[in-house]
Design a protein around this motif. Sequence first.
Motif, PDB file in Angstrom:
ATOM      1  N   PHE A  69      67.568 -52.445  74.509  1.00  0.00           N
ATOM      2  CA  PHE A  69      67.437 -53.340  73.373  1.00  0.00           C
ATOM      3  C   PHE A  69      66.118 -54.116  73.503  1.00  0.00           C
ATOM      4  N   PRO A  70      65.424 -54.406  72.405  1.00  0.00           N
ATOM      5  CA  PRO A  70      64.125 -55.109  72.483  1.00  0.00           C
ATOM      6  C   PRO A  70      64.246 -56.563  72.906  1.00  0.00           C
ATOM      7  N   SER A  71      65.427 -57.163  72.663  1.00  0.00           N
ATOM      8  CA  SER A  71      65.629 -58.574  73.019  1.00  0.00           C
ATOM      9  C   SER A  71      67.116 -58.876  72.937  1.00  0.00           C
ATOM     10  N   SER A  72      67.487 -60.075  73.319  1.00  0.00           N
ATOM     11  CA  SER A  72      68.888 -60.484  73.203  1.00  0.00           C
ATOM     12  C   SER A  72      69.251 -60.679  71.738  1.00  0.00           C
ATOM     13  N   GLY A  73      70.585 -60.671  71.465  1.00  0.00           N
ATOM     14  CA  GLY A  73      71.039 -60.856  70.091  1.00  0.00           C
ATOM     15  C   GLY A  73      72.278 -60.029  69.785  1.00  0.00           C
ATOM     16  N   GLU A  74      72.619 -59.947  68.492  1.00  0.00           N
ATOM     17  CA  GLU A  74      73.771 -59.175  68.036  1.00  0.00           C
ATOM     18  C   GLU A  74      73.296 -57.803  67.556  1.00  0.00           C
ATOM     19  N   TYR A  75      73.995 -56.758  67.993  1.00  0.00           N
ATOM     20  CA  TYR A  75      73.616 -55.396  67.631  1.00  0.00           C
ATOM     21  C   TYR A  75      74.841 -54.604  67.179  1.00  0.00           C
ATOM     22  N   THR A  76      74.560 -53.564  66.400  1.00  0.00           N
ATOM     23  CA  THR A  76      75.621 -52.667  65.910  1.00  0.00           C
ATOM     24  C   THR A  76      75.450 -51.299  66.549  1.00  0.00           C
ATOM     25  N   LEU A  77      76.508 -50.840  67.213  1.00  0.00           N
ATOM     26  CA  LEU A  77      76.527 -49.493  67.780  1.00  0.00           C
ATOM     27  C   LEU A  77      77.306 -48.589  66.843  1.00  0.00           C
ATOM     28  N   ARG A  78      76.686 -47.475  66.471  1.00  0.00           N
ATOM     29  CA  ARG A  78      77.370 -46.487  65.650  1.00  0.00           C
ATOM     30  C   ARG A  78      77.756 -45.301  66.527  1.00  0.00           C
ATOM     31  N   LEU A  79      79.058 -45.086  66.671  1.00  0.00           N
ATOM     32  CA  LEU A  79      79.570 -43.964  67.452  1.00  0.00           C
ATOM     33  C   LEU A  79      79.706 -42.776  66.512  1.00  0.00           C
ATOM     34  N   LEU A  80      78.926 -41.725  66.741  1.00  0.00           N
ATOM     35  CA  LEU A  80      78.872 -40.579  65.826  1.00  0.00           C
ATOM     36  C   LEU A  80      79.885 -39.543  66.274  1.00  0.00           C
ATOM     37  N   ARG A  81      81.119 -39.713  65.817  1.00  0.00           N
ATOM     38  CA  ARG A  81      82.191 -38.798  66.183  1.00  0.00           C
ATOM     39  C   ARG A  81      82.205 -37.606  65.244  1.00  0.00           C
ATOM     40  N   ASP A  82      82.914 -36.542  65.671  1.00  0.00           N
ATOM     41  CA  ASP A  82      83.059 -35.391  64.778  1.00  0.00           C
ATOM     42  C   ASP A  82      83.928 -35.718  63.586  1.00  0.00           C
ATOM     43  N   THR A  83      84.724 -36.781  63.690  1.00  0.00           N
ATOM     44  CA  THR A  83      85.595 -37.170  62.583  1.00  0.00           C
ATOM     45  C   THR A  83      84.973 -38.237  61.690  1.00  0.00           C
ATOM     46  N   GLY A  84      83.750 -38.678  62.009  1.00  0.00           N
ATOM     47  CA  GLY A  84      83.096 -39.687  61.198  1.00  0.00           C
ATOM     48  C   GLY A  84      82.375 -40.709  62.066  1.00  0.00           C
ATOM     49  N   ILE A  85      81.949 -41.798  61.441  1.00  0.00           N
ATOM     50  CA  ILE A  85      81.188 -42.844  62.114  1.00  0.00           C
ATOM     51  C   ILE A  85      82.100 -44.034  62.402  1.00  0.00           C
ATOM     52  N   GLN A  86      82.028 -44.549  63.626  1.00  0.00           N
ATOM     53  CA  GLN A  86      82.737 -45.769  63.996  1.00  0.00           C
ATOM     54  C   GLN A  86      81.712 -46.804  64.429  1.00  0.00           C
ATOM     55  N   THR A 197      83.036 -20.856  49.911  1.00  0.00           N
ATOM     56  CA  THR A 197      83.574 -22.204  50.010  1.00  0.00           C
ATOM     57  C   THR A 197      84.994 -22.188  50.561  1.00  0.00           C
ATOM     58  N   SER A 198      85.249 -23.003  51.567  1.00  0.00           N
ATOM     59  CA  SER A 198      86.581 -23.055  52.150  1.00  0.00           C
ATOM     60  C   SER A 198      87.491 -23.955  51.330  1.00  0.00           C
ATOM     61  N   VAL A 199      88.789 -23.834  51.552  1.00  0.00           N
ATOM     62  CA  VAL A 199      89.772 -24.643  50.829  1.00  0.00           C
ATOM     63  C   VAL A 199      90.075 -25.941  51.573  1.00  0.00           C
ATOM     64  N   ILE A 200      89.376 -26.183  52.693  1.00  0.00           N
ATOM     65  CA  ILE A 200      89.583 -27.388  53.492  1.00  0.00           C
ATOM     66  C   ILE A 200      88.268 -28.173  53.547  1.00  0.00           C
ATOM     67  N   HIS A 201      88.327 -29.457  53.258  1.00  0.00           N
ATOM     68  CA  HIS A 201      87.127 -30.286  53.294  1.00  0.00           C
ATOM     69  C   HIS A 201      86.651 -30.455  54.730  1.00  0.00           C
ATOM     70  N   ASN A 202      85.340 -30.363  54.923  1.00  0.00           N
ATOM     71  CA  ASN A 202      84.759 -30.447  56.260  1.00  0.00           C
ATOM     72  C   ASN A 202      85.137 -31.723  57.001  1.00  0.00           C
ATOM     73  N   ASP A 203      85.112 -32.864  56.320  1.00  0.00           N
ATOM     74  CA  ASP A 203      85.306 -34.129  57.000  1.00  0.00           C
ATOM     75  C   ASP A 203      86.743 -34.348  57.461  1.00  0.00           C
ATOM     76  N   LEU A 204      87.642 -33.463  57.082  1.00  0.00           N
ATOM     77  CA  LEU A 204      89.010 -33.523  57.596  1.00  0.00           C
ATOM     78  C   LEU A 204      89.178 -32.699  58.867  1.00  0.00           C
ATOM     79  N   ILE A 205      88.200 -31.856  59.180  1.00  0.00           N
ATOM     80  CA  ILE A 205      88.325 -30.952  60.321  1.00  0.00           C
ATOM     81  C   ILE A 205      87.878 -31.657  61.599  1.00  0.00           C
TER      82      ILE A 205
END
Length: 838
Positions: A69-86, A197-205
Amino acid sequence: MNSAKFKLNKLFLFGIFLICFGSPIFAVSIRAKLINPKKEIAEKNLSVLIFETKKFAQTDEEGNITLDFPSSGEYTLRLLRDTGIQEIKISVGSEDESRTIYTEKKATAPKTGIVVEGEREKTVASRTKVRYEEIKRMPGTFGEALRALETLPGVIPNIGFGGGANGIIVRGANPNANTYLYDDLPILYPFHLDGLTSVIHNDLIKSIDLYSGAYPANFNNATGGIIEIETVDSVQKTKGAFQVSLWNTTAYAATPTSGGKGYLAIAGKLGYLDKSLGATGLLPEGIRLPRYNDSQIKYVHNFTPEHQISFYNLTAQDNFAINVPNKPANDPTASAFALLSGAKASFGQSFRTTALRYTWIPGDKFQNRITLINFDPIGEYNVGFGTIQGKQYQRGSYVGVRQDAYWTAAKFLKVDFGTEVRKFSFRDYGTEVALRDPTNPSPNPYNSANPDFVGRPISIQGNSPYYNAYTTLHFKFGNFVFEPGARYDYVQVTGNGALTPRATASYTFPEVGKGMTIYGSGGDVSRFPLTTNFNSETGNPDLRFERARKVSAGIDQKIDQVWQVKMEVFKNQFTDTIIDDPYVSTPVGLNPDKGQWLTQPIVANRPLNYSNRASGWSHGYELLIRKNARPGTRDWFGWISYTWSQSFQNTNLYQVYEGDNSQVGGIERKILAAYFPNSVEQLAPWDRTHVANFIYGWRMNEKFQIGGRWSYLTAIPTRPVVGDDGGKFSNPLNGLTYWNPQYSNNPYSSQYGYVKRGTDFHRFDIRFDIFENYSWGYLNWYLEIVNVYMRKNKNGYDFDNSRPFSATNPKENDTFGTLELPGGTVIPFFNVGMEVHF
């Protein structure tokens, strides 16, 4: 005094340096360990984005990560999961430190019961897993994660328009012999009619498992492969996605519910290929490209740590039509469909799967799941083409209840067991189109004197119970695992059942690399007949289950954290395969034409039309070399898969060969057919000796990703055309002669059967992705180019029925991969689109 001035000047210059170059002295480094407290496991191989700095890092196998981190403070971590972003908010101090970061709120211990989450242990034999992040942006798949199945070892893609996975061939089995499951629930077909095109949406897999060998006993109804699609199992925050491409639009939304006790996920898709590509004028007149839509709903609620309910509703609907204009003056050289003038056809298919599931987890040693299922598949067609006149509607729905339990009986033994009861309700009516002689390789649709095609009137309605039960024992003694299992299926309407035992054994040497496992498996699997085949009015009520005996052995070597090599050999034996049989009959039966029941209700030697005569076998070996991205880096990833195989089949039907002039009547012919089948074994028409895939992906930075895919396939075998019928028949609407191809009928001839291969298939695809990150999510722009070097790939041979047999007819059939513009310019097939995640 001068010394003091010198010190002040140094401090002044150092301050200017800090101002100009960003004050690196204030940078903070945190050595963290990411832990999921609910599952009590480390978050391994997880990509993390520091949103404020747009810098990426990745956890290692133990969940460790270094964040700068460049300095102290509040930061947001984005966890890039296969099921989406946390997202996780953290506070950073002024000094370097080590800490533990929990990725979820730590669960308080319940007074009774234990929350059991995490994946069940799965067999290592003949199973290949791919995760969402590995396949979401694979080139050549048009963004459809499910189409990555085409690149796995043991799989032969069914090349056609789009090269879709509807008919993948798994280790030499018939392409219709696979079963697709969505969280262990049935889906009728995995891809829409466009093959893209599949019958299942990608973001559900979440992940996809392909079982190509003797699959576990909890699965059923496949002599090919089991494709198990696992969906997301948690939603931490409200999120969504929206995508627009040249031929469809998709949408997805998910949100936690009841204060975090559950979640709701909804997805859907609308296809408009007929409005986009269909409006370009590149297609022949009369073709209406497929229309389709699908939807998926998943709702989960946890009443307590011991009690959970899940609700599912899955739908898909497709239709396609062709109506060739009747132009008497059609010129076959100017119109590709001139010979088919007046032909009309429409096809539709759909399914709905609704399920309510209750899961009970009283402790860490037992789990029981009860699922109520309503599965409603529908298929229909209407065709009019020469003597081919038919219209049929099929519906084979069922309502069932299924129970699955997992019990840790001892430290060395785990037991899976389950049962299921279904009530089939089938409805089938119309006129079924069938070949008069299924052994005829070249039927003529305009032969009105003695038609090669017949229409069978069908009007069937009924119910039948179906039962099954299974168990698998998982013994583990140190590094040795032995898993015997058995399954029994029974369909009451046929009075037939199938007992199918199977087993897997493996031993792991943990000191070799990161672990080397040798394994073997073998056993029987089965598939029950369709209602049209076994109905008592127009089918054979004595049909047995189709069966396959599968044997395989292999070795799985993990070299280090990123490299894996897996090799496996296999042999499959297919028996009791159902085919059209012109000889099988019953001495006395009801007249299949109900319109004649008043005058002739009983007929002698009523045809049963189907039998279990066919058989086949396949063998081969597979190689998979896989490299994952190195933890903490933007390293490249990919895999190489190679399959060598041979597939054979035999109809085991009686055939009248060239030179057989014996005078044998109908009854005698049936007796000969029953006791002296003389068909010869041939290569299966889907056989491809060599299949290779090279997959590459590289996330260069937080804004760009590039991927490549090269595929190679041996050409399929076809029957060589040796002549034509002399042009005996013609289209009565425009008088154009229909030249029917002729094939060798001498089993001792080098031209007999599937013996001719054409040009091999190979193709290179690339994909470019651009990401724009925002506080609310990100945009993904992509360009996918299929067949970059514009190879004119072929797929078998095509006989032009508007011309007689010649040195240039038949010729190899062009297949999917390029687009030809009106001026004759050829360009690669491509797809461009935009995806929004928020």
